[in-house]
Scaffold this active site. Sequence first.
Site, mmCIF file in Angstrom:
data_model
loop_
_atom_site.group_PDB
_atom_site.id
_atom_site.type_symbol
_atom_site.label_atom_id
_atom_site.label_comp_id
_atom_site.label_asym_id
_atom_site.label_seq_id
_atom_site.Cartn_x
_atom_site.Cartn_y
_atom_site.Cartn_z
ATOM 1 N N HIS A 93 18.167 28.129 12.954
ATOM 2 C CA HIS A 93 17.581 26.733 12.790
ATOM 3 C C HIS A 93 16.175 27.117 12.367
ATOM 4 O O HIS A 93 15.528 27.978 13.033
ATOM 5 C CB HIS A 93 17.714 25.708 13.832
ATOM 6 N N GLU A 148 17.953 21.366 14.875
ATOM 7 C CA GLU A 148 18.622 21.709 16.015
ATOM 8 C C GLU A 148 18.058 20.974 17.142
ATOM 9 O O GLU A 148 18.881 20.682 18.213
ATOM 10 C CB GLU A 148 18.788 23.177 16.157
ATOM 11 N N ASP A 166 20.574 32.307 17.858
ATOM 12 C CA ASP A 166 19.583 31.320 18.644
ATOM 13 C C ASP A 166 19.436 31.619 20.029
ATOM 14 O O ASP A 166 19.538 30.547 21.100
ATOM 15 C CB ASP A 166 20.190 29.773 18.701
ATOM 16 N N HIS A 214 10.668 26.833 24.802
ATOM 17 C CA HIS A 214 10.304 25.448 24.911
ATOM 18 C C HIS A 214 8.713 25.209 25.348
ATOM 19 O O HIS A 214 8.640 24.012 25.937
ATOM 20 C CB HIS A 214 11.246 24.372 25.328
#
Length: 503
Positions: free
Chosen positions: A317, A363, A391, A465
Amino acid sequence: MKRLLLVLVISCAPTAGPSGPHRAPEWISETKPYGTASAGSGPSGAAAAATASVPSPAAASAIAERYRGAVDKIVTAAHADREAYRKLSYLTDRIGNRLSGSAALGHAIAWAAQAMKEDGHDVHTETVMVPHWVRGVEAAEITAPISRSLHVLGLGGTIATPKAGITAPVVVVHDWAELDARRDAVKGAIVLYDVAMPKWSEDKGSGYGQTVEYRGRGASRAARHGAVAVLVRSVTAHSLRTPHTGAMNYEDGVEKIPALAVTVEDSTLIARLAAQGPVTVHLRADDQMLPDAESANVIGELRGRERPDEIVVISGHIDSWDVGQGAHDDGAGAVTMMQALTTIRKLGLQPRRTIRVVLFTNEENGLRGGRAYAKDHAAELPSTVLAVESDSGGFAPRGFSVQTKPEVRDRVKARVADIAALLRLISATRVTAGHGGADIEPMGPAGVPMVGLDTDGRTYFDIHHTEADTLDKVDPQALADDVAAVAALAYVVADMPERVDAP
């Protein structure tokens, strides 16, 4: 990446935003509706019959022997190449993080399409409408029994607080049962989910799957009991006081309340203080959800020489969260697929079937790209012989995770294992039954076999993240070996006389 809980948003047509009238991103002029990209790209219209038989050891060995020379060429070339890292360097350092709806994501889409064209591939983009959530100013602090600032990040999709913020007592819980047991105390309070993610282990991997549900569903579960906001302990086993954002969702019919991630260190501090007496926290966030924005999946192909209507999809992604650079998640996956196709082309290898790179949009906070692809290409799915996704970060490859319908799982796994046996030079020989990938999963109900690139992800969730997901965390050699593993698998499956799921 992993199976994520999704942000639920209300779709609406793009309208004039606060900065003026809507303007199409620069790549939109080159975007075509699905079906107008190139001549002769229609589906074959037939899927191979499937039974529960498993290839014999002799047959599996024959596959390996047939393709040993080609795989050796692919692995040798990719292992020595650093072009994937150079691509990733541009994507991360020059473009940066790429949240859905952002100008940076539009730049990344245009760059990826142009880079694949320059590598000689047939390229187009396919429009997808995506959610457009924008992070504002976020802050939090303990106001009693001490005064202490907290490190927080709003979870993707959270609503804002009132302008003056929220000040309320904190109720600390460690699981759903404790939340329900303390429902009376939760009313009018900020709920802190102080749920520790287990450390990575060789036999179990990460504890992400069992912990992330509190990030995804925690706001609505607490709101049912009258909570005014939630703080969620960052989903990581190792922390240097770095908050981890990620997707969350709101349940229909339940009041929406603000939801922010807090660092492991701050979460445990609040929990210790709460064990001694009342704790009060003030938090503020002015995040907002704007109308849906135009985005696109990027498609690049190497057409097959004999069965061009049969397709092997290799994917990652192109979007990321709005912190850090999105280097491991999932810039590494995107450039791995781009370079895998380029490696095959440069070596002059044209397989029987078409190999198609798909760089999915959205995504992270909606899966709109993956769902749109499966819907728009529904007629092609019976002739899509395999879908591969990366991923799990650009770490050293360890092998592949196979996800299929039960009746074909054993034979797909056996054939993938036979191919992986040729990847000993890069130690990518492990093949397990597991998750293929979030973006390719919408193809699963149509019977498309799915494979995820399995990497050495023991440190992945340390930076996942966060502001720390940056290029310096990526090892160029590991990334090159990811290219080798994907290119080898894609080429062999695309060239084999039989489908990978054939009896």
